[in-house]
Design a protein around this motif. Structure first.
Motif, PDB file in Angstrom:
ATOM      1  N   GLY A 179      32.033  62.606  44.739  1.00  0.00           N
ATOM      2  CA  GLY A 179      32.842  62.472  43.536  1.00  0.00           C
ATOM      3  C   GLY A 179      32.083  62.412  42.224  1.00  0.00           C
ATOM      4  N   CYS A 180      30.761  62.453  42.284  1.00  0.00           N
ATOM      5  CA  CYS A 180      29.976  62.238  41.072  1.00  0.00           C
ATOM      6  C   CYS A 180      28.898  63.305  40.895  1.00  0.00           C
ATOM      7  CB  CYS A 180      29.269  60.875  41.135  1.00  0.00           C
ATOM      8  SG  CYS A 180      30.366  59.456  41.173  1.00  0.00           S
ATOM      9  N   ASP A 181      28.482  63.437  39.646  1.00  0.00           N
ATOM     10  CA  ASP A 181      27.264  64.162  39.316  1.00  0.00           C
ATOM     11  C   ASP A 181      26.147  63.131  39.440  1.00  0.00           C
ATOM     12  OD1 ASP A 181      25.413  66.050  38.265  1.00  0.00           O
ATOM     13  OD2 ASP A 181      25.688  65.182  36.278  1.00  0.00           O
ATOM     14  N   VAL A 182      25.215  63.372  40.328  1.00  0.00           N
ATOM     15  CA  VAL A 182      24.152  62.405  40.595  1.00  0.00           C
ATOM     16  C   VAL A 182      22.829  62.989  40.109  1.00  0.00           C
ATOM     17  CG1 VAL A 182      22.995  60.987  42.345  1.00  0.00           C
ATOM     18  CG2 VAL A 182      25.409  61.624  42.640  1.00  0.00           C
ATOM     19  N   ARG A 183      22.127  62.207  39.296  1.00  0.00           N
ATOM     20  CA  ARG A 183      20.812  62.599  38.790  1.00  0.00           C
ATOM     21  C   ARG A 183      19.819  61.504  39.144  1.00  0.00           C
ATOM     22  NH1 ARG A 183      21.365  66.768  35.072  1.00  0.00           N
ATOM     23  NH2 ARG A 183      23.521  67.153  34.507  1.00  0.00           N
ATOM     24  N   VAL A 184      18.582  61.924  39.388  1.00  0.00           N
ATOM     25  CA  VAL A 184      17.521  60.968  39.700  1.00  0.00           C
ATOM     26  C   VAL A 184      16.409  61.093  38.665  1.00  0.00           C
ATOM     27  CG1 VAL A 184      17.979  60.894  42.183  1.00  0.00           C
ATOM     28  CG2 VAL A 184      16.332  62.561  41.278  1.00  0.00           C
ATOM     29  N   ALA A 185      15.679  60.003  38.511  1.00  0.00           N
ATOM     30  CA  ALA A 185      14.446  60.001  37.720  1.00  0.00           C
ATOM     31  C   ALA A 185      13.296  59.906  38.704  1.00  0.00           C
ATOM     32  CB  ALA A 185      14.425  58.828  36.756  1.00  0.00           C
ATOM     33  N   GLU A 186      12.377  60.844  38.603  1.00  0.00           N
ATOM     34  CA  GLU A 186      11.184  60.841  39.449  1.00  0.00           C
ATOM     35  C   GLU A 186       9.978  60.369  38.650  1.00  0.00           C
ATOM     36  OE1 GLU A 186      10.024  64.530  41.159  1.00  0.00           O
ATOM     37  OE2 GLU A 186      11.769  64.645  42.455  1.00  0.00           O
ATOM     38  N   VAL A 187       9.194  59.498  39.246  1.00  0.00           N
ATOM     39  CA  VAL A 187       7.915  59.072  38.689  1.00  0.00           C
ATOM     40  C   VAL A 187       6.905  59.212  39.816  1.00  0.00           C
ATOM     41  CG1 VAL A 187       6.611  57.152  37.727  1.00  0.00           C
ATOM     42  CG2 VAL A 187       9.004  57.483  37.066  1.00  0.00           C
ATOM     43  N   ASP A 188       5.860  59.957  39.575  1.00  0.00           N
ATOM     44  CA  ASP A 188       4.842  60.214  40.601  1.00  0.00           C
ATOM     45  C   ASP A 188       5.474  60.736  41.896  1.00  0.00           C
ATOM     46  OD1 ASP A 188       2.824  59.354  38.851  1.00  0.00           O
ATOM     47  OD2 ASP A 188       3.039  57.266  39.508  1.00  0.00           O
ATOM     48  N   GLU A 189       6.431  61.657  41.741  1.00  0.00           N
ATOM     49  CA  GLU A 189       7.110  62.331  42.848  1.00  0.00           C
ATOM     50  C   GLU A 189       7.952  61.404  43.723  1.00  0.00           C
ATOM     51  OE1 GLU A 189       4.604  65.063  44.954  1.00  0.00           O
ATOM     52  OE2 GLU A 189       3.576  65.660  43.109  1.00  0.00           O
ATOM     53  N   ALA A 190       8.270  60.211  43.238  1.00  0.00           N
ATOM     54  CA  ALA A 190       9.134  59.279  43.967  1.00  0.00           C
ATOM     55  C   ALA A 190      10.356  58.975  43.107  1.00  0.00           C
ATOM     56  CB  ALA A 190       8.386  57.990  44.281  1.00  0.00           C
ATOM     57  N   ILE A 191      11.495  58.760  43.754  1.00  0.00           N
ATOM     58  CA  ILE A 191      12.710  58.430  43.014  1.00  0.00           C
ATOM     59  C   ILE A 191      12.584  57.018  42.464  1.00  0.00           C
ATOM     60  CG2 ILE A 191      15.205  58.089  43.154  1.00  0.00           C
ATOM     61  CD1 ILE A 191      15.226  60.229  45.371  1.00  0.00           C
ATOM     62  N   ALA A 192      12.651  56.896  41.150  1.00  0.00           N
ATOM     63  CA  ALA A 192      12.517  55.598  40.485  1.00  0.00           C
ATOM     64  C   ALA A 192      13.849  55.060  39.998  1.00  0.00           C
ATOM     65  CB  ALA A 192      11.547  55.716  39.318  1.00  0.00           C
ATOM     66  N   GLY A 193      14.893  55.892  39.982  1.00  0.00           N
ATOM     67  CA  GLY A 193      16.203  55.455  39.545  1.00  0.00           C
ATOM     68  C   GLY A 193      17.204  56.576  39.709  1.00  0.00           C
ATOM     69  N   PHE A 194      18.496  56.221  39.589  1.00  0.00           N
ATOM     70  CA  PHE A 194      19.525  57.244  39.644  1.00  0.00           C
ATOM     71  C   PHE A 194      20.732  56.830  38.818  1.00  0.00           C
ATOM     72  CE2 PHE A 194      21.459  54.552  42.825  1.00  0.00           C
ATOM     73  CZ  PHE A 194      22.815  54.881  42.834  1.00  0.00           C
ATOM     74  N   ILE A 195      21.489  57.843  38.417  1.00  0.00           N
ATOM     75  CA  ILE A 195      22.753  57.636  37.724  1.00  0.00           C
ATOM     76  C   ILE A 195      23.785  58.541  38.387  1.00  0.00           C
ATOM     77  CG2 ILE A 195      22.301  59.384  35.940  1.00  0.00           C
ATOM     78  CD1 ILE A 195      23.793  57.493  33.959  1.00  0.00           C
ATOM     79  N   ALA A 196      24.996  58.039  38.542  1.00  0.00           N
ATOM     80  CA  ALA A 196      26.107  58.815  39.090  1.00  0.00           C
ATOM     81  C   ALA A 196      27.249  58.748  38.082  1.00  0.00           C
ATOM     82  CB  ALA A 196      26.549  58.247  40.436  1.00  0.00           C
ATOM     83  N   THR A 197      27.662  59.910  37.591  1.00  0.00           N
ATOM     84  CA  THR A 197      28.719  59.970  36.582  1.00  0.00           C
ATOM     85  C   THR A 197      29.843  60.881  37.049  1.00  0.00           C
ATOM     86  OG1 THR A 197      27.703  61.835  35.416  1.00  0.00           O
ATOM     87  CG2 THR A 197      27.089  59.624  34.682  1.00  0.00           C
ATOM     88  N   ARG A 198      30.993  60.661  36.456  1.00  0.00           N
ATOM     89  CA  ARG A 198      32.138  61.565  36.572  1.00  0.00           C
ATOM     90  C   ARG A 198      32.780  61.575  35.201  1.00  0.00           C
ATOM     91  NH1 ARG A 198      36.696  58.089  38.048  1.00  0.00           N
ATOM     92  NH2 ARG A 198      35.827  56.046  38.460  1.00  0.00           N
ATOM     93  N   PRO A 199      33.662  62.503  34.940  1.00  0.00           N
ATOM     94  CA  PRO A 199      34.202  62.599  33.571  1.00  0.00           C
ATOM     95  C   PRO A 199      34.696  61.249  33.037  1.00  0.00           C
ATOM     96  CG  PRO A 199      34.890  64.487  34.837  1.00  0.00           C
ATOM     97  CD  PRO A 199      34.205  63.550  35.806  1.00  0.00           C
ATOM     98  N   GLY A 200      34.059  60.812  31.959  1.00  0.00           N
ATOM     99  CA  GLY A 200      34.447  59.575  31.292  1.00  0.00           C
ATOM    100  C   GLY A 200      33.905  58.294  31.895  1.00  0.00           C
ATOM    101  N   TRP A 201      33.149  58.386  32.995  1.00  0.00           N
ATOM    102  CA  TRP A 201      32.706  57.175  33.692  1.00  0.00           C
ATOM    103  C   TRP A 201      31.245  57.272  34.127  1.00  0.00           C
ATOM    104  CZ3 TRP A 201      35.716  52.934  34.214  1.00  0.00           C
ATOM    105  CH2 TRP A 201      37.088  53.105  33.993  1.00  0.00           C
ATOM    106  N   ILE A 202      30.553  56.159  34.041  1.00  0.00           N
ATOM    107  CA  ILE A 202      29.278  55.985  34.720  1.00  0.00           C
ATOM    108  C   ILE A 202      29.581  55.087  35.907  1.00  0.00           C
ATOM    109  CG2 ILE A 202      26.944  55.046  34.596  1.00  0.00           C
ATOM    110  CD1 ILE A 202      27.152  55.479  31.525  1.00  0.00           C
ATOM    111  N   ASP A 203      29.514  55.627  37.094  1.00  0.00           N
ATOM    112  CA  ASP A 203      29.841  54.840  38.283  1.00  0.00           C
ATOM    113  C   ASP A 203      28.661  53.994  38.762  1.00  0.00           C
ATOM    114  OD1 ASP A 203      32.380  55.852  38.225  1.00  0.00           O
ATOM    115  OD2 ASP A 203      32.199  57.037  40.059  1.00  0.00           O
ATOM    116  N   HIS A 204      27.452  54.526  38.638  1.00  0.00           N
ATOM    117  CA  HIS A 204      26.281  53.806  39.134  1.00  0.00           C
ATOM    118  C   HIS A 204      25.081  54.118  38.257  1.00  0.00           C
ATOM    119  CE1 HIS A 204      28.433  52.922  42.841  1.00  0.00           C
ATOM    120  NE2 HIS A 204      28.825  54.180  42.813  1.00  0.00           N
TER     121      HIS A 204
END
Length: 106
Positions: A49-74
């Motif tokens: 249900g979401c557009d999920v993006r990750v932040a990579e630091v040194d090739e490892a996932i350091a964080g993520f955000i999950a959004t949908r229209p009008g909402w930040i779910d995570h």
């Protein structure tokens, strides 16, 4: 740091990051789900249900955000990577094409 679209095969790593971050930031909250339930939730609900993006630091996932229209779910950042601008970078990536009237957080 690289912010990019998450891949579905990263759902287990994202679920583990979500759990570790929540436990470190809010240890007073009861643990209601098993790690298997977390993995299922991320794979079957967050990615579905979401557009999920990750932040990579040194090739490892350091964080993520999950959004949908009008909402930040995570929005979670791995413990040990806090206060390095990762959450801000994820917010900018998640908000790029959207407008939000409010932001509710813990």
């Amino acid at each position: 740091m690289l912010v990019r679209a998450a891949r579905r095969d990263e759902s287990d790593a994202i679920a583990a990051l979500m759990r570790a971050s929540r436990v470190a930031a809010m240890p007073y909250l009861p643990v209601l789900h098993t790690p298997d339930e977390d993995r299922s939730f991320v794979r079957d609900h967050v990615f579905a249900g979401c557009d999920v993006r990750v932040a990579e630091v040194d090739e490892a996932i350091a964080g993520f955000i999950a959004t949908r229209p009008g909402w930040i779910d995570h929005l979670y950042v791995r413990p040990g990577a806090w206060r390095r601008g990762i959450g801000s970078a994820l917010l900018l990536a998640g908000l790029r094409d959207q407008r939000f009237a409010q932001l509710w957080t813990f």
